[in-house]
Scaffold this active site. Structure first.
Site, short mmCIF file in Angstrom:
data_model
loop_
_atom_site.label_atom_id
_atom_site.label_comp_id
_atom_site.label_asym_id
_atom_site.label_seq_id
_atom_site.Cartn_x
_atom_site.Cartn_y
_atom_site.Cartn_z
N SER A 227 0.81 -1.22 0.06
CA SER A 227 0.16 0.18 0.03
C SER A 227 0.97 1.35 -0.18
O SER A 227 2.05 1.04 0.33
CB SER A 227 -0.88 -0.02 1.35
N ASP A 228 0.18 2.38 -0.33
CA ASP A 228 1.02 3.55 -0.15
C ASP A 228 0.85 3.71 1.27
O ASP A 228 0.11 3.07 2.07
CB ASP A 228 0.34 4.62 -0.84
N TRP A 229 1.70 4.78 1.87
CA TRP A 229 1.74 4.80 3.24
C TRP A 229 0.43 5.49 4.12
O TRP A 229 -0.02 6.50 3.60
CB TRP A 229 2.95 5.70 3.77
N GLY A 231 -2.25 4.07 3.31
CA GLY A 231 -3.16 4.11 2.07
C GLY A 231 -3.99 2.73 2.05
O GLY A 231 -4.33 2.20 0.99
#
Ligand code: GLC
Length: 711
Positions: A227-229, A231
């Site tokens: 995931s994005d941070w 996210g």
């Protein structure tokens, strides 16, 4: 289930549930340098695993690394081999900082010129983006570091980035937004990072069709999806959609991370952290911890899914040799890395205009004007920020290269960098780069700049914008009073050269009043040295525009419903007609077209020849000095069936070539099947039969020779 080795299969069998969960959810790096961290499992000799930003160089907390030029500068070289060199160099520096995965390359399409992260991406064109992405991925992974292509997919704006839904039809996704990610998978990328945004209503971290079905099943992606941070939106949705790793996995309010209560300076307690536009809610974490165990126990997530998640992570650890002990020390701030940063910055510089004033004679008396000439413009703000060991400002680069007089005047107040980290009350300031150069003059004076320009043979004005992750630009004007400064200098000087350091297209209202104009993007640590090389002709400005320059209202997504969107929905109603595809379809004249870039040499093209797989052309350098040409090949398709509008032309490929004075060379550009195809939502990729024109030239609007190919 991804293909797994015997070792990985054995480990998956032997790991307990609790141990498996340690491999799919991040936690705090005890060494304090990684951007993301998996603690490993000592009992079974599974090592810890560190992930670090970013696309322009390593951003390890409080550590320095080579600050390479921005992605747009690399893109402007049109050179995938150079991209591979840069990927390998940053990977060596990641290893030197004891990191295992690099959170790069970023390769979202430049859809709108306002996007605050355009500087981190490659192009408005999917083919150019794909070729450079593959180069960087190969380079990173050649060094036994995991590349992480990001942000999958359609993360084309920063405004409302964690909630906006990109409403994109399938053909546009396939023809424009997905190709660079597919190229990364075909190049063997070990990790894909999901974007914060939604696509057609679903958050990418929950997007089963695009993650499990397209990325993993259709394209055969064997690595892990991270995931994005902050996210991640759900436990069951994300795990069943195909997300494999949650990052960073810990909330800023986690006891392990909460600032010391006595630390009065921390202001995160009085700011609703989830309310800052463009910033994810850093308290939303832990989805792949206990909630995932519960979901498995309840049968909402199959136990095999956790095994697959773990196998994908272990597979990449194994692939980069983490189980085999010493992986080598990498390399940090070496002369070769400094030289590479310098080469890319010079090669990525685009000569937009030149009436012959360039290259400068060594003995030219120069007035060097600009609010930030005392410092190197490294990059934009946010997670891609780097802190170099060394940098060269324009003032240093030009004064050390010139033999004539160099008068320096800043003219207007300094343009301040902007950064995502200024928006985050819970993140400390990264060690900003103190310029090697003396600080700026106390009080800049436009009159002083004008006087210096009047007294010199040539005025060189260096201007810049300031962009960052999490913020889009309000317009395309240069910030501060820089336009006014350029106009005043151009009025006073015999000849004026303007150098623009920007994170993407900007408006240039004074361009007809200057003798030469250069787009030099964010050049990184070698800023002043690369600029001097190009201004004095030690290197030919080899760059070509990877994005179209045009007035703000001429771009395609100008309606609010398209950008930034209304009620959280951005309607990509322009379809594939982004960048030059739009300007060609609208028969509109951009300020400077995609692929444009002048040279100090003089290139002449012979007649193109083509077979089904490639096009060939001879190129002669008629000048007496060496030069670098980027031969571009565009495919102009026959009329499509009713109801289907195709772009007038689409880049099929390009080839860069260095030619000495008087030298001739035959250049070949490959034409793969996709260069002729269009995507049909019902039939997939189709190639209409008929006559295709292969246009070969110096830009999308400077076609030198055309040849027909029948399909
Ligand atoms: C950021 C960015 C991503 C980066 C990550 C870690 O929000 O979107 O590109 O790699 O978080 O810093």
């Amino acid at each position: 289930m991804a293909e797994t080795s015997e070792r990985v299969e054995r480990l998956v069998d032997e790991l307990t549930r609790e141990e498996k969960l340690r491999l799919v959810r991040g936690t705090t790096d005890p060494a304090g340098t990684a951007t993301g961290y998996l603690p490993g499992v000592d009992r079974l000799d599974v090592p810890e695993f560190r992930l670090v930003d970013g696309p322009l160089g390593v951003r390890a907390e409080d550590e320095r690394a080579t600050a390479f030029p921005t992605a747009l500068a690399l893109a402007a070289t049109f050179d995938p081999d150079l991209a591979r060199e840069q990927g390998a160099a940053i990977a060596r520096e990641a290893k030197a900082h004891d990191q295992d995965a690099l959170l790069a390359p970023g390769t979202n399409i430049v859809r709108v010129p306002h996007c605050g992260r355009n500087f981190e991406y490659y192009s408005e064109d999917p083919r150019l983006a794909a070729d450079l992405t593959a180069g960087v991925v190969e380079g990173i992974q050649d060094e036994d570091v995991v590349a992480t292509v990001k942000h999958y997919v359609a993360n084309n704006q920063e405004q409302n980035r964690t909630e906006v839904s990109a409403e994109v039809d399938e053909r546009t996704l396939r023809e424009l937004y997905l190709p660079a990610f597919r190229a990364a998978v075909e190049a063997g990328v070990g990790s894909v990072m999901t974007a914060y945004n939604r696509v057609n209503g679903t958050h990418m971290s929950d997007h089963r069709r695009l993650v499990a079905d397209v990325l993993k099943d259709e394209w055969g992606f064997e690595g892990y999806v991270v995931s994005d941070w902050y996210g991640v939106e759900s436990t069951v949705g994300a795990a069943t959609a195909g997300l494999d790793v949650e990052m960073p996995g810990v909330s800023v309010t986690d006891s392990r991370d909460a600032p010391d209560e006595a630390d009065e300076s921390s202001s995160e307690t009085d700011v609703d952290l989830g309310s800052i536009d463009g910033v994810p809610d850093p308290t939303e974490a832990g989805f792949f911890g206990e909630p995932l165990a519960e979901a498995i126990d309840e049968g909402a997530v199959p136990a095999e899914r956790l095994d697959d998640m773990v196998a994908r992570v272990l597979g990449q650890m194994e692939r980069i040799g983490l189980f085999d002990g010493d992986r080598g020390d990498g390399a940090l701030d070496t002369p070769a890395h400094r030289d590479l940063a310098h080469r890319i910055a010079a090669r990525g510089t685009v000569l937009l205009e030149n009436d012959g004033v360039l290259p400068l004679d060594d003995a030219t008396d120069v007035a060097l004007v600009g609010p930030n000439v005392h410092e190197a413009t490294l990059g934009g703000g946010g997670s891609s920020e780097t802190t170099p060991f060394h940098s060269v400002s324009p003032r240093e680069g030009i004064t050390s290269r010139a033999e004539g007089e160099v008068a320096v005047a800043r003219g207007v107040p300094e343009i301040e960098d902007v950064s995502l980290f200024d928006l985050l009350p819970f993140v400390g300031d990264d060690a900003g780069e103190e310029s090697d150069d003396a600080g700026p003059d106390p009080d800049p004076s436009k009159d002083e700049a004008v006087a210096a320009a009047e007294a010199a043979d040539v005025a060189v004005v260096v201007v810049r914008d300031a962009t960052t992750e999490a913020r889009d630009g309000d317009d395309l004007r240069l910030p501060g009073r820089q336009d006014e400064l350029v106009e005043a200098v151009a009025d006073a000087a015999d000849r004026t050269v303007v150098v623009v350091n920007s994170g993407g297209p900007v408006e240039l209202p004074w361009r007809d009043d200057v003798a030469a104009l250069l787009a030099a993007w964010y050049p990184g640590q070698a800023h002043g040295a690369a600029l001097a090389d190009v201004l004095y002709g030690d290197r030919d400005p080899g760059g070509r525009l990877p994005v179209t320059f045009a007035p703000e209202d001429a771009y395609p997504a100008t309606d609010e419903s398209q950008y930034p969107g209304v009620d959280g929905v951005a309607d990509y109603s322009e379809g594939p007609f982004v960048g030059y595809r739009h300007f060609d379809a609208a028969d509109a004249e951009p300020t400077y077209p995609f692929g444009h870039g002048r040279s100090y040499a003089d290139f002449r093209y012979g007649a193109a020849e083509a077979d089904g797989d490639a096009v060939r052309v001879t190129v002669e350098n008629r000048a007496e000095r060496p030069g670098r040409e980027v031969v571009q090949a565009y495919v102009r398709p026959p009329a499509a069936p009713d109801g289907v509008e195709r772009p007038v032309r689409e880049l099929a490929g390009a080839a860069a070539v260095e030619l000495d004075g008087g030298e001739t060379s035959t250049v070949e550009v490959d034409l793969d099947d996709l260069a002729f195809a269009r995507y049909d939502p019902d039939d997939g990729w189709v190639t209409d039969s008929g006559a295709y024109a292969i246009e070969v030239g110096r830009s999308s609007r400077d076609v030198r020779t055309t040849v027909r190919v029948d399909r």
